[in-house]
Design a protein around this motif. Structure first.
Motif, mmCIF file in Angstrom:
data_model
loop_
_atom_site.group_PDB
_atom_site.id
_atom_site.type_symbol
_atom_site.label_atom_id
_atom_site.label_comp_id
_atom_site.label_asym_id
_atom_site.label_seq_id
_atom_site.Cartn_x
_atom_site.Cartn_y
_atom_site.Cartn_z
ATOM 1 N N GLY A 123 54.021 10.031 7.450
ATOM 2 C CA GLY A 123 53.575 9.753 8.819
ATOM 3 C C GLY A 123 53.906 8.366 9.341
ATOM 4 N N ALA A 124 54.503 7.520 8.523
ATOM 5 C CA ALA A 124 54.854 6.171 8.986
ATOM 6 C C ALA A 124 55.965 6.266 10.030
ATOM 7 N N SER A 125 55.917 5.365 11.040
ATOM 8 C CA SER A 125 56.968 5.364 12.061
ATOM 9 C C SER A 125 57.119 3.968 12.655
ATOM 10 N N PHE A 126 58.271 3.773 13.307
ATOM 11 C CA PHE A 126 58.565 2.479 13.930
ATOM 12 C C PHE A 126 59.419 2.730 15.167
ATOM 13 N N SER A 127 58.995 2.189 16.297
ATOM 14 C CA SER A 127 59.796 2.297 17.516
ATOM 15 C C SER A 127 59.758 0.970 18.264
ATOM 16 N N ILE A 128 60.743 0.779 19.127
ATOM 17 C CA ILE A 128 60.836 -0.453 19.925
ATOM 18 C C ILE A 128 60.859 -0.069 21.396
ATOM 19 N N GLU A 129 60.016 -0.739 22.175
ATOM 20 C CA GLU A 129 59.901 -0.453 23.608
ATOM 21 C C GLU A 129 60.111 -1.715 24.432
ATOM 22 N N GLY A 130 60.751 -1.533 25.581
ATOM 23 C CA GLY A 130 60.894 -2.612 26.556
ATOM 24 C C GLY A 130 60.069 -2.271 27.780
#
Length: 178
Positions: A123-130
């Protein structure tokens, strides 16, 4: 040699002043290492406020984990004039966000992804948002800039967010522009 530019930036939050980008990155890494199963969002956004003789720009960096809260900091930029043209101001906000995002090189992003990588099946996750301080609602004066600014974020390979989802720009950074 190009990396030297990065270290001239100064960041701060309520507990620390004059942090270098290296220190900010270490804080983000340590935050993520506390829970390698976490669902993380690394978010960036800039807001501005025109004052009597200058315009203040605040860029926020927020690392958020659904189960562990968040760690955040800001970068302040003062332009010594009243920046009244809305397109110029929105464009400069986006430029300042792009500058900070670009400090996160592919190697740095990989370092962060590697923290959670062994646990993506748990279930681990990583995202990048602007986060862009603009909206597409009919009454919003900034709606004519949405496509341009969203395209700029997408060209960096990060997920663009506009109002009401762009809270790093419209809430967190906004608090420090006053």
């Amino acid at each position: 040699m190009a990396e030297l530019h990065v270290y001239n930036f100064s960041f701060q939050n309520l507990s620390q002043k004059n942090m270098s980008f290296t220190q900010v990155f270490q804080h983000i890494k340590r935050f993520m290492e506390k829970d390698r199963n976490g669902s993380y969002k690394l978010m960036f956004g800039t807001d501005s406020q025109v004052h009597s003789s200058y315009t203040r720009f605040i860029t926020g960096i927020v690392i958020h984990c659904e189960t562990k809260g968040a760690w955040a900091c800001i970068r302040k930029v003062i332009i010594p004039r009243k920046m009244m043209n809305l397109h110029e101001r929105i464009s400069y906000e986006t430029t300042l966000t792009e500058e900070v995002v670009s400090m996160f090189s592919e190697e740095k992003k990989e370092e962060l992804i590697n923290i959670i990588l062994p646990n993506i099946y748990k279930g681990a996750s990583f995202s990048i948002e602007g986060h862009i301080d603009i909206g597409s609602e009919r009454k919003n004066k900034t709606k004519i800039f949405v496509n341009e600014m969203v395209s700029r974020m997408e060209s960096l390979g990060i997920e663009p967010k506009i109002k009401p989802e762009s809270f790093v720009a419209s809430s967190y950074a906004n608090r420090y522009t006053k």
